[in-house]
Design an enzyme around this catalytic site. Structure first.
Site, mmCIF file in Angstrom:
data_model
loop_
_atom_site.group_PDB
_atom_site.id
_atom_site.type_symbol
_atom_site.label_atom_id
_atom_site.label_comp_id
_atom_site.label_asym_id
_atom_site.label_seq_id
_atom_site.Cartn_x
_atom_site.Cartn_y
_atom_site.Cartn_z
ATOM 1 N N ASP A 128 -4.227 2.525 -1.872
ATOM 2 C CA ASP A 128 -3.560 3.697 -2.457
ATOM 3 C C ASP A 128 -4.419 4.920 -2.148
ATOM 4 O O ASP A 128 -5.429 5.165 -2.819
ATOM 5 C CB ASP A 128 -3.402 3.518 -3.964
ATOM 6 C CG ASP A 128 -2.685 2.214 -4.309
ATOM 7 O OD1 ASP A 128 -1.452 2.195 -4.237
ATOM 8 O OD2 ASP A 128 -3.377 1.225 -4.631
ATOM 9 N N SER A 165 -3.795 -3.500 -2.805
ATOM 10 C CA SER A 165 -3.050 -2.322 -2.363
ATOM 11 C C SER A 165 -4.005 -1.211 -1.959
ATOM 12 O O SER A 165 -4.963 -0.914 -2.663
ATOM 13 C CB SER A 165 -2.134 -1.825 -3.490
ATOM 14 O OG SER A 165 -1.396 -0.695 -3.089
ATOM 15 N N SER A 219 0.835 -1.201 0.000
ATOM 16 C CA SER A 219 0.000 0.000 0.000
ATOM 17 C C SER A 219 0.868 1.249 0.000
ATOM 18 O O SER A 219 2.078 1.173 0.189
ATOM 19 C CB SER A 219 -0.906 0.029 1.243
ATOM 20 O OG SER A 219 -1.811 -1.045 1.248
#
Length: 356
Positions: free
Chosen positions: A281, A279, A241
């Site tokens: 983001d 992830s 991340s």
């Protein structure tokens, strides 16, 4: 030997000038503080604390009493943040922005809440509650995350340590156990000065917590990265991340700030990220241009904001992209080789990979 930011190694990102420290604290009033936890927890089980807390404050005064305009933008939502729902609903930041590891979010939220309650006895009594903003990345490759070494007092300590000095970068604070593109990642900063046709200059500052990407993605970043060496890299089992914190002193409303936050994705993408399925983001953005009092007898508020047909807005967009890209690279170039749980080692990015 201390590690260097990429500009000190002869690499230049973008065209706009940086602030004096090339750091988020170049935005006047912004404070950054770290608490780093790195020590063995058990010799028998080879467990390590390899984690920490990072605090970002928009100013030195009481943030609950003097809120700032803020927002967030989620590119991919595989994350365990707190406070973003209300942040986007009301467009007001009333707590420090706190960063830590995934399982440290509850403790950091509690510590930050305690910090604010101590300074604002009216919270929950004569006025409403308070919205705590915490972001996280998963550092479980190096950190014994199940032991939850981060405690509420570490959040308070990070806030108390926060200063306007040039922030430490690399494997510090929340970035202590993070991995980026198979190398040691963590905290990275950068800033840009935006010229406004001789009227006034604005500053955009970025701080990232980098914990994403596969090595082959970085290798595709052939503007600055050469072919991979035989140095061992880390093949993390998770997609990772990134949390991006963007600050500016430009007078923007929350919608304009969100437009600015979206441009951080350009800088992220330039480094090789494709924002993987697993992830998180996420961008958290705020403006220090004006504060909003918690208590007021007036039923109206007056704000200044940039006109959107002003060319300076495009320059701010460029600044967001450039500073994000450079902050990510600084998180790599400043980080040192780190040992963590089970004897695992994550190597620092070799400078000989950079096209200097």
């Amino acid at each position: 030997m201390s590690r260097k930011k990429i500009r000190e190694l002869g690499l230049k990102i973008g065209q706009q000038p940086t602030g004096s420290n090339n750091c988020i604290t170049d935005v006047k009033g912004v404070h950054v503080g770290h608490v780093t936890l790195q020590y063995p927890l058990s010799t028998e089980e080879d467990e390590w604390a390899c984690t920490g807390v990072t605090a970002i404050l928009p100013h030195e005064r009481n943030i609950f009493q003097e809120k700032v305009v803020a927002t967030s933008y989620v590119f991919n939502g595989f994350g365990k943040t707190t406070g973003l729902v209300q942040l986007n609903e009301l467009g007001r930041l009333e707590s420090p922005i706190m960063l830590t590891n995934t399982f440290g979010v509850p403790a950091v939220t509690q510590g930050t809440l305690e910090y604010l309650l101590e300074r604002n006895p009216e919270i929950g009594e004569s006025t409403g509650t308070v919205n705590i903003v915490v972001g996280e990345c998963n550092d479980s490759y190096l950190n014994s995350i199940r032991t939850m070494p981060v405690k509420p007092e570490h959040a308070k300590e990070a806030i108390q340590k926060a200063s306007t000095d040039k922030a430490e970068e690399g494997a510090v604070g929340a970035g202590t156990g993070m991995v980026c593109f198979g190398y040691k990642g963590g905290i990275g900063c950068s800033s840009r000065i935006v010229k406004n046709e001789g009227v006034v200059d604005y500053t955009v500052g970025c701080l990232v917590l980098s914990n994403f990407g596969k090595t082959e993605e970085l290798e595709n970043y052939n503007r600055f990265i050469q072919t991979q060496t035989d140095l061992e890299v880390t093949d993390s089992q998770t997609d990772g991340s990134i949390i991006i914190v963007l600050a500016t002193d430009a007078p923007l409303n929350e919608r304009q700030l969100q437009r600015l936050a979206k441009r951080c994705g350009i800088g992220l993408g330039r480094t090789g990220s494709h924002m993987s399925n697993g992830s998180g983001d996420i961008v958290i953005a705020f403006s220090t241009a004006q504060t909003i009092p918690h208590f007021s007898v007036d039923h109206k508020e007056t704000f200044s904001q940039l006109r959107e047909d002003n060319t300076v807005l495009n320059s701010l967009f460029t600044a967001a992209a450039e500073s994000t890209e450079e902050a990510i690279l600084n998180s790599l170039s400043c980080a040192t080789t780190t040992v963590g749980r089970k004897g695992r080692v994550v190597n620092e990015l070799p400078y000989n990979l950079l096209k200097t």
